[in-house]
Design a protein around this motif. Sequence first.
Motif, mmCIF file in Angstrom:
data_model
loop_
_atom_site.group_PDB
_atom_site.id
_atom_site.type_symbol
_atom_site.label_atom_id
_atom_site.label_comp_id
_atom_site.label_asym_id
_atom_site.label_seq_id
_atom_site.Cartn_x
_atom_site.Cartn_y
_atom_site.Cartn_z
ATOM 1 N N VAL A 69 0.983 -1.251 0.008
ATOM 2 C CA VAL A 69 -0.087 -0.093 0.091
ATOM 3 C C VAL A 69 0.877 1.234 0.038
ATOM 4 C CG1 VAL A 69 -1.936 1.294 1.247
ATOM 5 C CG2 VAL A 69 -1.699 -1.320 1.244
ATOM 6 N N ASN A 70 0.597 2.149 -1.095
ATOM 7 C CA ASN A 70 1.499 3.314 -0.981
ATOM 8 C C ASN A 70 0.669 4.538 -0.644
ATOM 9 O OD1 ASN A 70 3.810 1.842 -2.406
ATOM 10 N ND2 ASN A 70 2.271 1.895 -4.442
ATOM 11 N N LEU A 71 1.226 5.662 -0.066
ATOM 12 C CA LEU A 71 0.683 6.696 0.379
ATOM 13 C C LEU A 71 0.739 7.914 -0.706
ATOM 14 C CD1 LEU A 71 -0.631 7.601 3.352
ATOM 15 C CD2 LEU A 71 0.259 5.173 2.954
ATOM 16 N N GLY A 72 -0.314 8.158 -1.236
ATOM 17 C CA GLY A 72 -0.462 9.070 -2.133
ATOM 18 C C GLY A 72 -0.827 10.550 -1.547
ATOM 19 N N SER A 73 -1.394 11.357 -2.120
ATOM 20 C CA SER A 73 -1.978 12.540 -1.433
ATOM 21 C C SER A 73 -3.139 13.164 -2.401
ATOM 22 C CB SER A 73 -0.830 13.607 -1.138
ATOM 23 O OG SER A 73 -1.484 14.643 -0.783
ATOM 24 N N LEU A 74 -4.073 13.979 -1.909
ATOM 25 C CA LEU A 74 -4.952 14.812 -2.555
ATOM 26 C C LEU A 74 -4.065 15.780 -3.238
ATOM 27 C CD1 LEU A 74 -7.854 14.514 -2.968
ATOM 28 C CD2 LEU A 74 -8.066 16.485 -1.328
ATOM 29 N N ALA A 75 -2.944 16.119 -2.792
ATOM 30 C CA ALA A 75 -2.098 16.991 -3.561
ATOM 31 C C ALA A 75 -1.755 16.870 -4.904
ATOM 32 C CB ALA A 75 -0.994 17.382 -2.537
ATOM 33 N N GLY A 76 -1.480 15.412 -5.132
ATOM 34 C CA GLY A 76 -1.189 14.915 -6.306
ATOM 35 C C GLY A 76 -2.236 14.534 -7.449
ATOM 36 N N GLU A 77 -3.497 15.187 -6.947
ATOM 37 C CA GLU A 77 -4.415 14.425 -7.478
ATOM 38 C C GLU A 77 -5.538 15.893 -7.969
ATOM 39 O OE1 GLU A 77 -5.102 11.486 -8.426
ATOM 40 O OE2 GLU A 77 -3.316 10.645 -7.138
ATOM 41 N N ARG A 78 -5.441 17.027 -7.350
ATOM 42 C CA ARG A 78 -6.415 17.996 -7.561
ATOM 43 C C ARG A 78 -5.593 19.526 -7.628
ATOM 44 N NH1 ARG A 78 -9.668 14.469 -7.730
ATOM 45 N NH2 ARG A 78 -11.436 13.958 -6.052
#
Length: 236
Positions: free
Chosen positions: A129-138
């Motif tokens: 499981v990797n941790l992304g972020s809303l920062a990278g999506e919006r």
Amino acid sequence: MFKGKTVLVTGGSGYIGSEICRAFSRYGAEVIFTYSKNEKAAKALQKELKKSKAISVNMRDVKDITDKIEALPRVDVLVNNAGTSAVMPLALLEEEDVDLMLDVNVKGMIFATRAAARGMIRRKAGSIVNLGSLAGERMLDVPATYAASKAAAGGFTMALASELKRFNIRVNCVVPGLMEGGVAKGVPDELRADFVRHCAAGRSGKASDVAEAVCFLASDKASYINGQKLFVDGGV
Ligand SMILES: NC(=O)c1ccc[n+]([C@@H]2O[C@H](COP(=O)([O-])OP(=O)(O)OC[C@H]3O[C@@H](n4cnc5c(N)ncnc54)[C@H](OP(=O)(O)O)[C@@H]3O)[C@@H](O)[C@H]2O)c1
């Protein structure tokens, strides 16, 4: 849910990572977690959790990552959680700022995965499981280099899920919104208020919100979920 399983969490000394370790421990796992500067928090967490072990790993050093992780007898679940952020306007960026962000958030994630996945491939079983972020999506007021590094987690997840599917290894990504602490600690009040206004849950996220999502995706309950991003942002 994780009895007899060994879970490796990178960045277990941090805000979200420590809660991920607590959750896996509650679900019966043996938890191994990495730390870097915050030895005090790491030792305290190791003491708090019954079957746990803290190891110091510099996520900027590929040899350190590889040596320490490959020395572990077995990793059934890997959580790529270690991460860093810094406010840095584009015009003021230096090469070393970008190197730090990409080394920890992207390169560290890739080489921790390589080290843990080698055993998973041999055993033909595992979950990542990797941790992304809303920062990278919006489109948000966040450091652009941080956004770039977290967007990488999504791409890495999808392609790796496809590459490792024949070894019975699933790879998924959790995408947190704005949390109460950790890398979001210094977010200005007006930006936090703006997030909360646009969030259906009407609040910032807690580390425990993320931890439960990570445990679910890592578990056999999610055996039919692969290559996905799960947004844990309260509904934005
Ligand atoms: N907080 C949020 O709002 C939020 C939102 C979306 C996504 N995320 C993601 O969630 C993850 C955890 O972040 P957090 O908010 O819990 O931040 P945090 O409290 O600052 O924790 C970061 C963790 O990463 C480790 N780390 C940082 N640089 C390292 C290095 N060079 N080598 C080894 N370890 C290093 C830290 O270890 P030491 O402290 O021991 O040095 C710490 O355990 C990150 O991937 C972040 O991008 C956070």
